[in-house]
Design a protein around this motif. Structure first.
Motif, PDB file in Angstrom:
ATOM      1  N   LEU A 151       0.826  -1.209   0.000  1.00 41.14           N
ATOM      2  CA  LEU A 151       0.000   0.000   0.000  1.00 41.14           C
ATOM      3  C   LEU A 151       0.861   1.260   0.000  1.00 41.14           C
ATOM      4  O   LEU A 151       0.563   2.236  -0.682  1.00 41.14           O
ATOM      5  N   PHE A 152       1.930   1.226   0.777  1.00 39.43           N
ATOM      6  CA  PHE A 152       2.820   2.388   0.856  1.00 39.43           C
ATOM      7  C   PHE A 152       3.444   2.657  -0.513  1.00 39.43           C
ATOM      8  O   PHE A 152       3.489   3.801  -0.972  1.00 39.43           O
ATOM      9  N   HIS A 153       3.924   1.601  -1.160  1.00 39.31           N
ATOM     10  CA  HIS A 153       4.548   1.748  -2.478  1.00 39.31           C
ATOM     11  C   HIS A 153       3.520   2.215  -3.510  1.00 39.31           C
ATOM     12  O   HIS A 153       3.828   3.051  -4.378  1.00 39.31           O
ATOM     13  N   THR A 154       2.311   1.703  -3.416  1.00 38.88           N
ATOM     14  CA  THR A 154       1.254   2.136  -4.327  1.00 38.88           C
ATOM     15  C   THR A 154       1.023   3.638  -4.195  1.00 38.88           C
ATOM     16  O   THR A 154       0.899   4.358  -5.195  1.00 38.88           O
ATOM     17  N   LEU A 155       0.985   4.124  -2.949  1.00 38.47           N
ATOM     18  CA  LEU A 155       0.776   5.549  -2.718  1.00 38.47           C
ATOM     19  C   LEU A 155       1.947   6.371  -3.272  1.00 38.47           C
ATOM     20  O   LEU A 155       1.747   7.436  -3.873  1.00 38.47           O
ATOM     21  N   GLN A 156       3.150   5.880  -3.101  1.00 34.89           N
ATOM     22  CA  GLN A 156       4.326   6.590  -3.627  1.00 34.89           C
ATOM     23  C   GLN A 156       4.244   6.739  -5.148  1.00 34.89           C
ATOM     24  O   GLN A 156       4.478   7.826  -5.693  1.00 34.89           O
ATOM     25  N   ILE A 157       3.938   5.652  -5.824  1.00 38.15           N
ATOM     26  CA  ILE A 157       3.866   5.694  -7.286  1.00 38.15           C
ATOM     27  C   ILE A 157       2.693   6.551  -7.744  1.00 38.15           C
ATOM     28  O   ILE A 157       2.796   7.295  -8.732  1.00 38.15           O
ATOM     29  N   TYR A 158       1.587   6.500  -7.030  1.00 33.80           N
ATOM     30  CA  TYR A 158       0.423   7.325  -7.344  1.00 33.80           C
ATOM     31  C   TYR A 158       0.796   8.812  -7.279  1.00 33.80           C
ATOM     32  O   TYR A 158       0.410   9.602  -8.147  1.00 33.80           O
ATOM     33  N   VAL A 159       1.546   9.177  -6.263  1.00 36.97           N
ATOM     34  CA  VAL A 159       2.010  10.567  -6.125  1.00 36.97           C
ATOM     35  C   VAL A 159       2.995  10.897  -7.239  1.00 36.97           C
ATOM     36  O   VAL A 159       2.922  11.960  -7.863  1.00 36.97           O
ATOM     37  N   GLU A 160       3.897   9.983  -7.496  1.00 37.76           N
ATOM     38  CA  GLU A 160       4.923  10.210  -8.510  1.00 37.76           C
ATOM     39  C   GLU A 160       4.304  10.389  -9.899  1.00 37.76           C
ATOM     40  O   GLU A 160       4.812  11.160 -10.722  1.00 37.76           O
ATOM     41  N   ARG A 169      -6.838  -0.558  -3.910  1.00 36.17           N
ATOM     42  CA  ARG A 169      -5.767  -0.197  -2.977  1.00 36.17           C
ATOM     43  C   ARG A 169      -5.928   1.240  -2.478  1.00 36.17           C
ATOM     44  O   ARG A 169      -5.705   1.526  -1.292  1.00 36.17           O
ATOM     45  N   LEU A 170      -6.285   2.145  -3.381  1.00 38.94           N
ATOM     46  CA  LEU A 170      -6.456   3.548  -2.982  1.00 38.94           C
ATOM     47  C   LEU A 170      -7.603   3.695  -1.976  1.00 38.94           C
ATOM     48  O   LEU A 170      -7.526   4.471  -1.019  1.00 38.94           O
ATOM     49  N   GLU A 171      -8.670   2.924  -2.206  1.00 40.81           N
ATOM     50  CA  GLU A 171      -9.795   2.935  -1.255  1.00 40.81           C
ATOM     51  C   GLU A 171      -9.345   2.384   0.095  1.00 40.81           C
ATOM     52  O   GLU A 171      -9.736   2.898   1.155  1.00 40.81           O
ATOM     53  N   LYS A 172      -8.537   1.334   0.043  1.00 41.66           N
ATOM     54  CA  LYS A 172      -8.026   0.723   1.274  1.00 41.66           C
ATOM     55  C   LYS A 172      -7.164   1.715   2.047  1.00 41.66           C
ATOM     56  O   LYS A 172      -7.276   1.833   3.283  1.00 41.66           O
ATOM     57  N   ILE A 173      -6.313   2.460   1.326  1.00 42.82           N
ATOM     58  CA  ILE A 173      -5.486   3.491   1.964  1.00 42.82           C
ATOM     59  C   ILE A 173      -6.369   4.539   2.615  1.00 42.82           C
ATOM     60  O   ILE A 173      -6.132   4.971   3.747  1.00 42.82           O
ATOM     61  N   GLY A 174      -7.423   4.946   1.889  1.00 41.61           N
ATOM     62  CA  GLY A 174      -8.355   5.934   2.430  1.00 41.61           C
ATOM     63  C   GLY A 174      -9.063   5.435   3.677  1.00 41.61           C
ATOM     64  O   GLY A 174      -9.216   6.178   4.661  1.00 41.61           O
TER      65      GLY A 174
END
Length: 344
Positions: free
Chosen positions: A284-293, A315-320
């Motif tokens: 999830l952390f890596h997904t968020l990093q790439i999403y920002v990038e 994954r984005l929903e899960k992060i939220g």
């Protein structure tokens, strides 16, 4: 130059493997510092004392006055007697060996002198670059002159390039041999200092062309090299968090986020800590990093992560759900970006 005890011991040990006579090596005062007869070490050698006094070879043919037959020959370097060789035995038999032992001793002494000079030069260089990396007060004339000796002009502004990678490779060693203005920080990081800015593009091309280089971070041109190095270090720290796929980080591109990171508020740092208990923290952390990038672009993010759009949205929903911050809402995404910077 001086005949040291370790060298004297090494010469006697090695020479007595091939010479069937006892060997004594004395210092400039006539004291035995190396001998096949260990009991004599530390005692005064009368034959050597005579050699030092007369500055000439002393050959003894008959035993007497506490001296045995043999030859005692001075070791002379730069017109100075730095020691004496003594070989026990009839002078006519041991004379040729005296020259051999003397030549061996001279070679080792000269090598030791070279090694010491090299070591002293290395220590001086390391001390200079350590001070350059930390000093934030005006450079005095002596320090500026030291810089010139190492090929760096401290009358000009300095720019630090922080490099992370494998410095044991042949290609990197060849590059560093050509570019002297660097200092090793640890086993995986070093800093290059630039004052001749026309070299910048060439340096960067060589660095980025190497597979052994993992990351490069660049500070601003500053009056003090230490400030530019701090900037490069901050750029590396923050850059790998919010732009993990990139190889180069410029301080001026990341300054806003670096300034934010310097605050380190506990609340923002803890936003992502809830992912620790989710069982898939890294994913999830890596997904968020790439999403920002990828600037929130769903297609590009999914492509880079090699997952389906639906998986990414899940994954984005899960992060939220876990953080209480929706990555698709710009202000909440900004909070998440800050949390990435502060996290751990």
């Amino acid at each position: 130059m001086k005949l040291s005890k370790p060298i004297a011991e090494k010469v006697t040990k090695e020479m007595m493997k091939i010479i069937p006579y006892n060997i004594n090596l004395m210092d400039e005062k006539g004291l035995i510092i190396g001998s096949g007869d260990k009991k004599r070490i530390g005692t005064l050698h009368k034959g050597a004392s005579k050699v030092i006094a007369t500055k000439s070879i002393n050959e003894i043919y008959t035993e007497g006055d506490g001296m045995k037959p043999g030859i005692n020959e001075p070791i002379v370097i730069n017109s100075e007697i730095i020691g004496v060789i003594g070989i026990t035995g009839h002078p006519d038999e041991v004379r040729p060996f005296s020259k051999l032992v003397g030549a061996t001793a001279k070679l080792l002494i000269e090598q030791e002198t070279i090694n010491k000079k090299t070591q002293n030069d290395r220590i001086k260089r390391e001390k200079f670059y350590y001070e350059l990396s930390h000093r934030k007060t005006s450079y005095d004339d002596e320090f500026i002159q030291q810089g010139k000796m190492y090929g760096i002009d401290l009358t000009r502004k300095c720019q630090a390039i922080l490099v992370k990678g494998n410095f044991n490779s042949k290609a990197i060693k060849t590059f560093l041999d050509q570019y002297r203005n660097f200092s090793t920080i640890d086993n995986s990081k070093l800093v290059l200092f630039i004052t001749e800015y026309n070299n910048f593009d060439e340096v960067m091309t060589n660095l980025l062309g190497s597979k052994e280089i993992e990351r490069v971070a660049i500070g601003e041109k500053e009056e003090f090299a230490a400030i530019s190095l701090e900037q490069a270090a901050d750029a590396l720290t923050v850059g790998v968090k919010i732009k993990p796929s990139e190889k180069v980080y410029y301080y001026h591109h990341l300054r806003l986020f670096i300034d934010l990171a310097s605050d380190r508020r506990d609340h923002n740092r803890s936003v992502l800590s809830v992912l620790d208990g989710s069982g898939n923290n890294q994913e999830l952390f890596h997904t968020l990093q790439i999403y920002v990038e990828e600037n929130g672009d769903i297609n590009n993010t999914a492509k880079k992560l090699k997952i389906h759009r639906n998986t990414l949205n899940y994954r984005l929903e899960k992060i939220g759900d876990l953080t209480g911050k929706n990555p698709k809402v710009i202000l909440e995404l900004f909070e998440l970006i800050c949390s990435i910077i502060w996290y751990k």
